[in-house]
Design an enzyme around this catalytic site. Structure first.
Site, PDB file in Angstrom:
ATOM      1  N   ASN A 103       0.889  -1.278   0.057  1.00 22.00           N
ATOM      2  CA  ASN A 103       0.121  -0.011  -0.048  1.00 22.00           C
ATOM      3  C   ASN A 103       0.979   1.360   0.068  1.00 22.00           C
ATOM      4  O   ASN A 103       1.885   1.328   0.649  1.00 22.00           O
ATOM      5  CB  ASN A 103      -0.820   0.064   1.291  1.00 22.00           C
ATOM      6  CG  ASN A 103      -1.896  -1.254   1.188  1.00 22.00           C
ATOM      7  OD1 ASN A 103      -2.160  -1.904   0.160  1.00 22.00           O
ATOM      8  ND2 ASN A 103      -2.566  -1.466   2.416  1.00 22.00           N
ATOM      9  N   VAL A 104       0.562   2.239  -0.738  1.00 22.31           N
ATOM     10  CA  VAL A 104       1.216   3.622  -0.688  1.00 22.31           C
ATOM     11  C   VAL A 104       0.382   4.624  -0.280  1.00 22.31           C
ATOM     12  O   VAL A 104       0.915   5.772  -0.080  1.00 22.31           O
ATOM     13  CB  VAL A 104       1.219   3.812  -2.369  1.00 22.31           C
ATOM     14  CG1 VAL A 104       1.982   2.702  -3.187  1.00 22.31           C
ATOM     15  CG2 VAL A 104      -0.082   4.235  -2.900  1.00 22.31           C
ATOM     16  N   HIS A 120       5.767  -0.692  -2.786  1.00 26.49           N
ATOM     17  CA  HIS A 120       5.595   0.207  -3.824  1.00 26.49           C
ATOM     18  C   HIS A 120       5.672   1.618  -3.939  1.00 26.49           C
ATOM     19  O   HIS A 120       5.077   2.355  -4.667  1.00 26.49           O
ATOM     20  CB  HIS A 120       3.922  -0.406  -4.424  1.00 26.49           C
ATOM     21  CG  HIS A 120       3.930  -1.695  -4.767  1.00 26.49           C
ATOM     22  ND1 HIS A 120       2.493  -2.319  -4.758  1.00 26.49           N
ATOM     23  CD2 HIS A 120       4.861  -2.568  -5.110  1.00 26.49           C
ATOM     24  CE1 HIS A 120       3.004  -3.692  -5.351  1.00 26.49           C
ATOM     25  NE2 HIS A 120       3.987  -3.797  -5.259  1.00 26.49           N
ATOM     26  N   THR A 192      -4.583  -9.051   0.370  1.00 24.25           N
ATOM     27  CA  THR A 192      -3.887  -9.023  -1.021  1.00 24.25           C
ATOM     28  C   THR A 192      -4.553  -9.902  -1.792  1.00 24.25           C
ATOM     29  O   THR A 192      -4.842 -11.152  -1.365  1.00 24.25           O
ATOM     30  CB  THR A 192      -2.563  -8.909  -0.995  1.00 24.25           C
ATOM     31  OG1 THR A 192      -1.913  -8.832  -2.348  1.00 24.25           O
ATOM     32  CG2 THR A 192      -1.908 -10.188  -0.250  1.00 24.25           C
TER      33      THR A 192
END
Ligand code: OAD
Length: 251
Positions: A103-104, A120, A192
Site C-alpha cells: 500500500n502506498v 510500492h 491482498t
C-alpha cells in the site's frame, strides 16, 4: 476437538519471536480507500493500469499528477483502521518484526508502524526524474491543476515515488523483505489478492524456510490456497480479534 484456523494462528503467533506481515489494498478498504481489483476497484473512472505507468507519465504528466493529487487527497482524508492499529501493536511487541506493505497510502506509518518497507513506494513522496532526489510532497495536497512539481536541486520534473506497472522495485526494498522472510517464524498476509507476484513470492519464500503462513481475507485467494491458516473475514475485524488473543496468550 480439532483446532480452528484462528486457534492455530493464535498459538503460532503467541510463540513466535520473528514475524513478517505482508499487506495489500484490502487492509485499507475499511478506511474507505478503494482496492485495485473487484467491485469499486476504479479510481476516478480509471484502472490503475491506465495511468500508473511510465508511458502515461511521459505522454501527459499533468493528467497523471491530477490523478495522483486526487488520490492523495483521499489518502490524506482517510484514517487508519483497527487492522492498521493491530499491526502497529505487533511491531511494538515482537523482537523481530517487519511489515512489507504494497500500500502506498501511508496509513501504516500513520497508525504507528515503524519497522516497515513500502514495497510500492508512498503516495506522499516524490522523486526527481532527473537526479532521483526523493523527498516528501507538501503536507497539504496541491490543487489538482497546480503547476507540475519541480526538484528544488536540479529543476527536474518530479514524479510520484511509486512503482508503476512495467517498472522494477526500488533498489533494496525487495531485498530487505526477502532477507527477513528467510528467518520469519510466522508470515501473516492480509488483504491482498496475490495478483502482483513479488509480495507473494516473499510469503512463499518465508513458508519454504519454515514459516507458518496465515492469510486474512474475506475471499479465498491464491494466498489462502497456500496458507496454513486462512482467517476468513475483513482485516478490520479479524486483525484486532486475532491480536487481542495473541497479546493475552503472550502476557
Ligand atoms: P487487490 O485490489 O488486487 O486485492 C484486494 C484484496 O483485498 C482482495 O483479495 C480482497 O478480497 C481483499 N479485501 C477486500 N476487502 C477486505 C477487507 N476489508 N479486509 C481484508 N481483505 C479485503 O489489491 P492488492 O493485492 O493490494 O500495485 O494489489 C496489489 C497491487 O496491485 C497494488 O499494490 C497495486 C496494484 O497494481 C501498484 O500500484 C504498484
Amino acid at each position: 476437538m480439532t483446532s480452528s484456523p484462528l486457534d492455530v494462528a493464535v498459538e503460532r503467533l503467541a510463540k513466535a519471536g520473528r514475524v513478517l506481515v505482508i499487506t495489500g489494498a484490502g487492509v485499507s478498504a475499511e478506511s474507505g480507500i478503494p482496492t485495485f481489483r473487484g467491485a469499486g476497484g476504479l479510481w476516478e473512472g480509471f484502472r490503475a493500469e491506465e495511468l500508473a505507468t511510465p508511458g502515461a507519465f511521459a505522454e501527459d504528466p499533468e493528467r497523471v499528477w491530477r490523478w495522483y493529487r486526487w488520490r492523495r487527497g483521499i489518502c490524506t482524508e482517510a484514517a487508519p483502521n483497527p487492522a492498521h492499529r493491530a499491526i502497529a501493536a505487533m511491531d511494538e511487541v515482537y523482537p523481530g518484526f517487519l511489515l512489507a506493505t504494497q500500500n502506498v497510502d501511508g496509513l501504516h506509518p500513520r497508525a504507528g508502524s515503524r519497522r516497515l518497507v513500502e514495497l510500492h513506494g508512498n503516495i506522499h513522496t516524490g522523486r526527481c526524474t532527473e537526479c532521483e532526489r526523493i523527498a516528501p510532497l507538501p503536507r497539504e495536497v496541491e490543487p489538482a491543476d497546480a503547476p507540475l512539481p519541480r526538484c528544488p536541486d536540479c529543476r527536474g520534473l518530479v514524479r510520484p515515488h511509486i512503482v508503476w506497472f512495467g517498472e522494477t522495485y526500488w533498489p533494496g526494498v525487495m531485498e530487505e523483505a526477502w532477507a527477513f522472510a528467510e528467518h520469519a517464524e510466522v508470515a501473516l498476509v492480509a488483504g491482498t489478492s496475490g495478483m502482483v507476484h513479488a509480495p507473494i513470492a516473499i510469503a512463499d519464500h518465508a513458508r519454504s524456510r519454515g514459516a507458518f503462513l496465515v492469510d486474512v481475507n474475506p475471499a479465498f485467494t491464491e494466498v489462502g490456497a497456500r496458507a496454513d491458516a486462512w482467517l476468513e473475514g475483513p482485516a478490520g475485524e479479524v486483525m484486532p480479534a486475532l491480536w487481542e488473543r495473541v497479546a493475552e496468550a503472550r502476557a
